[in-house]
Design an enzyme around this catalytic site. Sequence first.
Site, PDB file in Angstrom:
ATOM      1  N   GLY A 178      68.835  62.087  23.553  1.00 25.85           N
ATOM      2  CA  GLY A 178      68.774  62.475  24.548  1.00 25.85           C
ATOM      3  C   GLY A 178      68.662  64.333  24.662  1.00 25.85           C
ATOM      4  O   GLY A 178      69.725  64.877  23.751  1.00 25.85           O
ATOM      5  N   ASP A 190      61.921  65.155  26.659  1.00 26.55           N
ATOM      6  CA  ASP A 190      62.957  65.789  24.810  1.00 26.55           C
ATOM      7  C   ASP A 190      61.962  66.697  24.468  1.00 26.55           C
ATOM      8  O   ASP A 190      62.656  67.801  23.865  1.00 26.55           O
ATOM      9  CB  ASP A 190      62.672  65.211  23.641  1.00 26.55           C
ATOM     10  CG  ASP A 190      63.252  63.465  24.862  1.00 26.55           C
ATOM     11  OD1 ASP A 190      62.257  62.845  25.258  1.00 26.55           O
ATOM     12  OD2 ASP A 190      63.773  63.215  24.096  1.00 26.55           O
TER      13      ASP A 190
END
Lengths: 386, 386
Positions: free
Chosen positions: A72, A265
């Site tokens: 993450g 991301d």
Amino acid sequence: MLMTVNTINHPLPYSIPMKINGQHHRTIWPDDNDPTKIQIIDQRHLPHHLVIETLSSVQETAAAIRDMHVRGAGLIGSTAGFGMYLAAISSENGTIDEKLDRGGRLLCASRPTASNLAWAVKRIQKETAGVSREEEKKKMTFTVACAIADEDADYCRRLGEHGKELIRAISEQKGGAPVNILTHCNAGWLAFVDWGSATAPIYAARDAGIAVHVWVDETRPWNQGAKLTAWELQQEGIDNTLITDNAGGHLMQKRLVDMVLVGTDRTTRSGDVANKIGTYLKALAAKDNNIPFYVALPSSTFDWALRDGMKIPIEERSGEEITQVSGLGLNGQIETVQLTAPGTAAANYSFDITPARLVSGLITERGICNANEEAITALFPDLADR
Amino acid sequence: MLMTVNTINHPLPYSIPMKINGQHHRTIWPDDNDPTKIQIIDQRHLPHHLVIETLSSVQETAAAIRDMHVRGAGLIGSTAGFGMYLAAISSENGTIDEKLDRGGRLLCASRPTASNLAWAVKRIQKETAGVSREEEKKKMTFTVACAIADEDADYCRRLGEHGKELIRAISEQKGGAPVNILTHCNAGWLAFVDWGSATAPIYAARDAGIAVHVWVDETRPWNQGAKLTAWELQQEGIDNTLITDNAGGHLMQKRLVDMVLVGTDRTTRSGDVANKIGTYLKALAAKDNNIPFYVALPSSTFDWALRDGMKIPIEERSGEEITQVSGLGLNGQIETVQLTAPGTAAANYSFDITPARLVSGLITERGICNANEEAITALFPDLADR
């Protein structure tokens, strides 16, 4: 590395809202009993077991990122920050600057697409550059790593407040009926230090008394949606339904989705969004059905050096992540089963690029802006100007 | 029901090209030793075990369709045809017409989206309607069921010849470099009696010496791509790579797909295509990247009574098909693992609708036509006129 397998009761020094079994947690923290160690939740075991892992070196930290003990955008950044601290205090040969340089390169190589990784490494190096005394520099590295983590949590909380208003507007249009939000992968608190990006507006809406229901893409091949997002929302008492990654288009055609809300991301200064593979397909379906598609991100996820999203490197991982699946077996242990015939070739691309033209808006800690260079740089003139 | 678990060596009465371990097979056939029984491959065990199942009644046949021992447009139709034969010869109370009526209703209820199911049931009833003597009618039911199966194989072979020319044209544009074809679910010979729909042009191209490579969507939640298509292509020596359902958009953006080629469970007279959930997302990505998107189908899959694809009923199956995954365990047995936390809600929609506007063309046994009512009814005036 040490591992503790149970539900932890960890006295934390800062305000934290996210819960497991009703107890507050962050995803990463300095070990209370040994300040030379960092603790994380090894997320590969969720939702079946809560495993706390202790990281003692930058090598262990890079491996934990590469092998997805943590994953993450924000959490990778924060883990890299603490990894730099572990590099700084290591007993290896060389000056502290050499250790930070080696450690930074090791960390940056662990996941190629993640923007926060290089950002955190650079920030540590920049903010400790003026400190010459070794002991002071070690302390400073720790201070900056903690600041990165605290800021991550704070920025996520703030973007949640902004994003909540989008959900409130839809709720009012629907006369208070539950707002159906589709999300992909895990951009929850488990992907950050706290709150999450895509989930922060959902938690904020819940706290504001707005009814929400979340469609959770299972997110092959790692099943972050099935294993992390569904569980995280369940722990927070948020109504949610797991679906296959294939189902979103159908749900949108049937008007069962009011809004798509995902993390990222890496997002370019022009608003192209790298996110978990499959995000682009959901953005196309949202466009085709005139459903808003929002991306939530703290500013640490912007790549100010890039304009063209197609130039973002896309990580390729082992095909075994597709041909084999792990889950809880009948015996209560994690087991792996083989889906395919022997010799089946598989290609495993981890991310795709959603072009800015498909993005309704970006939800950041400073507010919501359109996904184009003019709007993004107007909101972040101090960061974009380089 | 009887089961034989091994590789079969079945002497078949007709020409059949598709192979398992180099031996020709069809997916369904009358039992050589007992003409009152029908044999199928129980596809739930593939690619790990080849299990031959013997069906002795229409009830067993309906269960085999419902529980997906057999699946796929053409195979469901052919299985229904033989199921009607088993209904006709059953020793239950009632006239043969009553048995066919009851059996037909049972079969039609087993999978709601599949068009070939009702088509086969109606065809048996229509073509045996003029026969009054019971024994003669039983024989006639068998004859028509065999004709449905033979015709399915023949139509698939023929549509393969037409579709091959599309692949050849791309191959020539690429100077003979392999043509990259993306497919979703299994529309292979395992989904029909032989040849398959989406795979028939691929097999025909291979036989014509055209280099092809197939991107195989794993096709959650049943993994028909991972378990059936990848294996079927492997058995035929066709170069293929398994990918997640999420990956197709990225591959198209990177120009790694020359053509999308899928099957369909029901196509309206206006060209709206019901196919495995997720097909619509691939059609959107193909459109966005200007990549041809073709649907292959024998005419038995058209629903001549429908114009609006959004009116096709979409089957919902158990959420457990998403929260649990089966595969080959370390002990060589099929094992099931749980992906999610206890209490995770899951919704399992089996199909979606790709609107005709996203379809480049339909590949049928009579040739290739545009996906609109004028073109379709011009190719099938005898069937469309009702």
